[in-house]
Design an enzyme around this catalytic site. Structure first.
Site, PDB file in Angstrom:
ATOM      1  N   ARG A  58       0.807  -1.218   0.000  1.00 45.40           N
ATOM      2  CA  ARG A  58       0.000   0.000   0.000  1.00 45.40           C
ATOM      3  C   ARG A  58       0.843   1.272   0.000  1.00 45.40           C
ATOM      4  NH1 ARG A  58      -3.834  -3.186   3.285  1.00 45.40           N
ATOM      5  NH2 ARG A  58      -2.693  -2.402   5.069  1.00 45.40           N
ATOM      6  N   GLU A  95       3.945  -8.642  15.739  1.00 46.89           N
ATOM      7  CA  GLU A  95       3.271  -8.995  16.991  1.00 46.89           C
ATOM      8  C   GLU A  95       3.505 -10.491  17.273  1.00 46.89           C
ATOM      9  OE1 GLU A  95      -1.152  -8.277  18.961  1.00 46.89           O
ATOM     10  OE2 GLU A  95      -0.834  -7.963  16.819  1.00 46.89           O
TER      11      GLU A  95
END
Lengths: 173, 173
Positions: A58, A95
């Site tokens: 993106r 994460e």
């Protein structure tokens, strides 16, 4: 322009409990698209940027348009094994687990003045990896710009010392 | 401008026997980047395009810049499960196996005038799938534009009836 009104909240994407900030509702609006590009350009126009680095995928969306407006070249940073020529790789922690980014070794010359662009600043891990790649090749990172900053994830702490700009900042989850 | 001089041939990528046409050497050159964007704009400027559809991920690179120049919105077409809201999916065949593309159902309105952009026209399978998605939502595909066309792979045959433009065409392998 209040860009935040063009962002769509999508609940439970990509997984349960996450509210995804969807930029496609901004992009499909011609007026918002143009105003956002103009604002990103204004952030950087006095920095004598000569290359814009866009992070897959993106970050590619506004990355080239920004390079065009700034009179700069564009350099993609990609996930492993996507770039065809000789690359430098940087791993970073997510994460859960790790990921990696690559840049072409000949994409940056010593002294290049670099703007790094991505759509989203979250924990800053991806952006930090992109900074390391650029700097390892001798480039100077003058600015990091994003469409959206999730301020509550403290990405700025991980990127201390850099000029960080975002069109929209969310300071609470 | 002879854009082909900015394209790098990378042998045996992504696999043995393939000569990959690398556009990153064009993108990193500010002058070539801008001239290429201008040429893509010239191809489409009289078509009253109101949305540019960019195909993941290299179609994102010039896709938004083109939309900006044309005064249009931008709509990403992506690999499965990347777009957060409700999507339409189209499967297509590759040299080995199948793949799929998705578009947000609310990204295109009936009567939208669409330019589809990608970096490379090879066999045309990806572009044909993107056309089907746009048309299923009521959009009209006015042009397909590419940086590179591998003419010897006959992509135009698969896309008969469409206006196809490319900056650079290779007619022999």
């Amino acid at each position: 322009m209040d860009f935040s009104q063009y962002i769509r909240d999508v609940k439970d994407f990509p997984k349960q409990g996450i509210v995804f900030k969807d930029i496609t509702t901004l992009l499909k609006d011609a007026t918002a698209l143009r105003a956002a590009g103009q604002q990103l350009y204004e952030f950087a126009k006095d920095l004598k940027i000569n290359k814009v680095v866009g992070i897959e995928s993106r970050g590619f969306i506004y990355g080239l348009a920004l390079a065009d407006k700034l009179g700069a070249g564009f350099v993609p940073v990609r996930k492993p094994n996507k770039l065809p020529a000789e690359t430098l790789r940087e791993e970073y922690t997510l994460e859960y687990g790790t990921d990696a980014l690559e840049i072409h070794k000949d994409a940056i010359q010593k002294g290049d003045r670099i703007l790094i662009h991505d759509d989203l600043l979250a924990t800053g891990g991806t952006a930090a990896a992109a900074c390391k790649l650029v700097e390892a090749l001798g480039g100077e990172v003058l600015q990091l710009s994003f469409l959206i900053e999730l301020g509550f994830l403290q990405g700025r702490k991980r990127l201390e010392g850099y000029d960080i700009k975002a069109l929209i900042a969310y300071n609470a989850e």
